[in-house]
Design a protein around this motif. Structure first.
Motif, short mmCIF file in Angstrom:
data_model
loop_
_atom_site.label_atom_id
_atom_site.label_comp_id
_atom_site.label_asym_id
_atom_site.label_seq_id
_atom_site.Cartn_x
_atom_site.Cartn_y
_atom_site.Cartn_z
N PRO A 40 0.81 -1.21 0.00
CA PRO A 40 0.00 0.00 0.00
C PRO A 40 0.85 1.27 0.00
O PRO A 40 1.97 1.29 0.52
CB PRO A 40 -0.80 -0.11 1.31
CG PRO A 40 -0.76 -1.55 1.66
CD PRO A 40 0.54 -2.08 1.14
N GLU A 41 0.34 2.29 -0.62
CA GLU A 41 0.95 3.62 -0.64
C GLU A 41 2.39 3.60 -1.14
O GLU A 41 3.24 4.35 -0.68
CB GLU A 41 0.86 4.26 0.75
CG GLU A 41 -0.60 4.46 1.19
CD GLU A 41 -0.73 5.20 2.51
OE1 GLU A 41 0.10 4.96 3.40
OE2 GLU A 41 -1.66 6.01 2.63
N GLY A 42 2.67 2.70 -2.06
CA GLY A 42 3.98 2.69 -2.71
C GLY A 42 5.07 1.98 -1.93
O GLY A 42 6.24 2.05 -2.30
N ALA A 43 4.70 1.28 -0.86
CA ALA A 43 5.71 0.55 -0.08
C ALA A 43 6.42 -0.45 -0.99
O ALA A 43 5.78 -1.20 -1.73
CB ALA A 43 5.04 -0.17 1.08
N GLY A 44 7.74 -0.46 -0.92
CA GLY A 44 8.51 -1.41 -1.72
C GLY A 44 8.81 -0.94 -3.13
O GLY A 44 9.45 -1.67 -3.90
N ASN A 45 8.38 0.26 -3.48
CA ASN A 45 8.60 0.73 -4.86
C ASN A 45 10.08 0.88 -5.19
O ASN A 45 10.49 0.64 -6.34
CB ASN A 45 7.91 2.08 -5.08
CG ASN A 45 6.43 1.93 -5.41
OD1 ASN A 45 5.92 0.81 -5.47
ND2 ASN A 45 5.76 3.04 -5.63
N GLU A 46 10.88 1.29 -4.20
CA GLU A 46 12.30 1.51 -4.49
C GLU A 46 12.95 0.21 -4.94
O GLU A 46 13.67 0.17 -5.94
CB GLU A 46 13.01 2.06 -3.25
CG GLU A 46 12.53 3.44 -2.81
CD GLU A 46 11.37 3.38 -1.81
OE1 GLU A 46 10.70 2.31 -1.73
OE2 GLU A 46 11.13 4.39 -1.14
N PRO A 75 -3.44 -6.23 -7.64
CA PRO A 75 -3.62 -5.51 -8.91
C PRO A 75 -2.47 -4.56 -9.23
O PRO A 75 -2.07 -4.43 -10.39
CB PRO A 75 -4.93 -4.75 -8.69
CG PRO A 75 -5.69 -5.60 -7.71
CD PRO A 75 -4.65 -6.17 -6.79
N VAL A 76 -1.91 -3.92 -8.21
CA VAL A 76 -0.80 -2.98 -8.48
C VAL A 76 0.46 -3.75 -8.84
O VAL A 76 1.17 -3.41 -9.80
CB VAL A 76 -0.57 -2.05 -7.27
CG1 VAL A 76 0.64 -1.16 -7.51
CG2 VAL A 76 -1.80 -1.19 -7.00
#
Lengths: 373, 410
Positions: A40-46, A75-76
């Motif tokens: 959620p909220e971009g966690a792990g995007n890096e 889904p993301v």
């Protein structure tokens, strides 16, 4: 993860600003895990950002693993995987590297695999080899994934259009059996009507048409949406409640609308700033996963067996069939459905509607019918 | 190994396209430089002609953006408009360099006239950020490498508008400002351009909103802020922290966005209201208001010392930025959904029915120049709803089916 020295490759890439082939990953597993781990909220995007490049650089051999991962992805995360797979296929096409198309077709031939995995397989097949995708498409007419049916159903409709009389009727009935999208079903139903075989759309889609309704409760200043009125605490069809303008009781109401619209203005009057409830029983032969699909342009809440599935406080921004898909589990036997539907204060002509349409179906949009009326 | 790579690298340099770094003339977001819809270095041809056109793979009313020699444009396709695409094209030829496709993770229902590809992408010159009505956000480098993606509706399930969302994002420093304001779960977000993670999340009025954020930095040493407009007014927010700097309460448009000039803000509120924010952070002072300058759904344009608006009837009205006094009115052939774009003392206005109209403007008068009828698809009754992008002497205009480059034929 990659034992090969990276410096020259990175330097070259920095100098050029272009792709420099990456040594093949020993295994795409950890890169895929990084993509699956986005939260959620971009966690792990890096971490996912670096992994995405590695995965794309790893080449077409990673495609089956990406495909499999997409079946268990959020889904993301599925979008991270999809974008990697498509970039990888595009690059393979450019470099004329063989793409394991068989793995894509294999996924499409296994209906029990997750829908997201099979949709990705079809999209990649279309990207890699449109002719092969076109050849596969007719086999998907009765697919458990609604969107995979569409192309095949359209072909059935086009075929039916070329026929006349009983042949046409047979062809349209075959299309109807597979059609799940509203527009395609409508086209088939209109054709069958002209051929003397009217279609029961309520039944085809599985709309719930027989309800008990009660109202109006208050909804001035749109406060009714959050107010807990008695039906939310206990459904008692014999009860009387203090309503907005006196005592109110449950009353039976059946919708005759082909698409099951329950128009609350009919039993309750053309009201504004009002809240109503509708309830019905749905009998399921087994415990099973299902979807409640709702269309509504008023603020609403939906409960199944006392559990709130979802709610939305938006008014008069539009309504369409299957506007909201609410995944749920039906219990064996009787299931109690309760919907709260709020009308606001707006006076424009396009704000008269105070209605909903609700159906029970599986994830392919195939109607699940109550075993008792 | 490195020495052996060097000749290879030099060889590639001569044959592979390397994207030019972005220049001040680039059109990096909805309404271009500083969201003014005006190109300081551009030229609008007196007699517009079609340089080239290319088909697009999906619907959209988002504007193209221009970064160096590349154009970026978004589309949506599929029976549910759930296939979301970002395309990168060569500006000179229209050739597709790359395209990337996502599946929508949020709701894709829209009013039929609009589509899921309504918000325009934006760029900081190194990255491209694309959003769609379903609140999916994706960041790529200029070569199409995915940097990150988010599903805002996956995070906040009631962030949506059944008519469709349309606010275009904006980069300010390291913050991507994304307004996902609607009747239900309503926020504006500041996302880290490098990771997509929330820098800040601001509760916003629960009201449908299609306006776009605008940069507010009245002096070079001022902290850059985002102006967030809604039907409740205008709020200035520190772009890096999300803290509210000031709030102007009033009935503002939920469709037409404001324009900034120096220390003044011209807000679509009760027509146009000129605001002068106070240096101490106090709410801005209203300098003047003009109902005659009502911009309906398009946004106001400041050019040649005039404040220009177009209304639903297709009337172009020029007002004085000093006091709002109307200087002249000129009837064009409307209706308009696209905001006109300007350069020098000319504007280029594109009607919904595809009539490109060039008008020379001065404080004294409007002088219509050349026109060009774009060949819209009749079978789909397509319209032009998208604001053009402008650079050099070329404008880029898109519909659901086609992207055109408009020039002077030279």
């Amino acid at each position: 993860m990659n034992p090969a020295p990276r410096f020259p490759r990175l330097l070259a890439a920095a100098l050029l600003g272009v792709f420099v082939p990456h040594p093949v990953l020993a295994s795409p597993g950890s890169a895929i895990e990084s993509l699956l781990a986005v939260g959620p909220e971009g966690a792990g995007n890096e971490a996912a950002s670096g992994a995405w490049k590695e995965l794309v650089d790893s080449g077409p051999a990673s495609l089956p693993a990406i495909l499999e991962a997409s079946g268990k992805a959020s889904p993301v995360a599925a979008n991270w995987l999809r974008l990697a797979a498509a970039a990888l296929v595009e690059r393979a096409k450019t470099t004329k590297t063989p793409i394991p198309l068989d793995s894509l077709e294999a996924a499409l031939s296994q209906p029990t695999l997750p829908g997201s995995q099979r949709v990705l397989a079809f999209d990649l097949l279309q990207l890699a080899d449109p002719a092969r995708a076109k050849a596969v498409e007719p086999s998907l007419a009765d697919d458990p994934v609604q969107e995979l049916r569409r192309g095949a159903v359209q072909r059935l409709i086009e075929t039916a259009k070329t026929l006349e009389g009983d042949s046409a009727k047979t062809a349209y009935l075959k299309a109807l059996q597979s059609a799940r999208d509203e527009d395609q079903t409508q086209a088939v139903a209109e054709a069958l009507e002209k051929l003397g075989s009217p279609v029961d759309l309520q039944k085809h889609f599985g709309f719930l048409t027989r309800w008990h309704v009660v109202g109006p409760f208050e909804n001035s200043e749109r406060r009714g949406f959050e107010t807990v009125f008695p039906p939310e605490e206990k459904i008692d069809l014999s009860a009387a409640y203090p309503g907005k303008a006196g005592e109110i009781r449950w009353q039976p109401f059946s919708s005759q609308d082909p698409r099951g619209k329950v128009d609350l203005n009919k039993p309750l009057g053309l009201l504004k700033e009002a809240t109503a409830y509708a309830t019905t029983l749905f009998h399921s032969e087994t415990e099973r996963p299902a979807e409640l699909r709702l269309g509504c342009k008023n603020a609403w809440k939906v409960w199944l067996n006392g559990k709130l599935l979802f709610s939305r406080d938006e008014y008069h921004r539009g309504q369409q069939m299957d506007q909201y898909k609410l995944p749920c589990t039906l219990r064996k036997g009787a299931n109690t459905l309760l919907i709260k539907c709020c009308q606001n204060e707006q006076k424009e002509t396009w704000t008269v509607e105070w209605e909903f349409q609700l159906r029970v179906c599986d994830s392919a949009g195939t109607a699940i019918l109550s075993t008792q009326n | 190994m490195l020495p052996r790579l060097a000749p290879f690298c030099l060889g590639l340099l001569s044959i592979l396209p390397v994207p030019a770094t972005h220049a001040a003339a680039d059109w990096l977001q909805f309404r271009g430089p500083a969201s003014t819809a005006v190109s300081e270095t551009g030229q609008i041809p007196e007699t517009p002609t079609i340089d080239w056109s290319v088909p697009l793979p999906g619907r959209g009313l988002s504007s193209p953006i221009l970064v160096g020699d590349r154009l970026f444009v978004t589309c949506s396709s599929g029976s549910r408009q759930d296939l979301l695409e970002l395309l990168c094209l060569e500006t000179n030829t229209g050739k597709t360099l790359w395209r990337r496709a996502l599946r929508a993770t949020g709701r894709t229902m829209t009013y039929p006239k609009t589509s899921v590809a309504a918000p325009s992408p934006c760029s900081d010159g190194k990255r491209v950020f694309a959003t769609w009505s379903c609140n999916d956000v994706a960041a790529f480098d200029l070569e199409g490498t995915l940097l990150w993606t988010r599903g805002i509706t996956a995070d906040y399930p009631n962030v949506s508008n059944s008519l469709g969302m349309a606010s275009s994002p904006l980069v300010i420093g390291n913050t991507l400002v994304v307004m996902v304001e609607n009747d239900s779960e309503s926020y504006s977000l500041g996302l880290d351009v490098r990771s997509g993670r929330n820098l800040w999340k601001l509760d916003r009025p629960k009201a449908a909103n299609w306006t776009s954020p605008v940069l507010w930095q009245p002096s070079p040493d001022a902290r850059p802020a985002a102006l967030l407009q809604s039907s409740k007014g205008l709020t200035a927010v520190d772009a890096s922290t999300g803290s509210v700097l000031w709030d102007f309460q009033g009935n503002a448009s939920s469709m037409s966005s404001c324009v900034v000039s120096g220390t003044r803000i011209f807000a679509p509120a009760g027509g146009i209201t000129a605001l002068q924010p106070a240096p101490d952070g106090a709410p801005p002072v209203s300098l003047w208001n003009s109902r005659q300058l009502n911009p309906s759904t398009t946004s106001p344009v400041l050019i040649a010392g005039l404040l220009l608006t177009t209304n639903n009837a297709g009337v172009l009205t020029a007002g004085s930025p000093e006091d709002g006094a109307v200087r002249w009115k000129q009837r064009l052939t409307g209706p308009f959904s696209a905001t006109p774009v300007g350069a020098g003392n000319r504007i280029l206005a594109v009607s919904e029915k595809g009539l490109v109209q060039v008008v020379e403007v001065s404080p004294a008068e409007a002088k219509p120049l050349g026109q060009l009828q774009l060949p819209l698809q009749e079978d789909t009754k397509e319209l032009i709803l998208s604001t053009p992008a402008l650079r050099g002497n070329h404008a880029y205009i898109r519909t659901d089916s086609t992207l055109w480059r408009i020039g002077s034929g030279r």
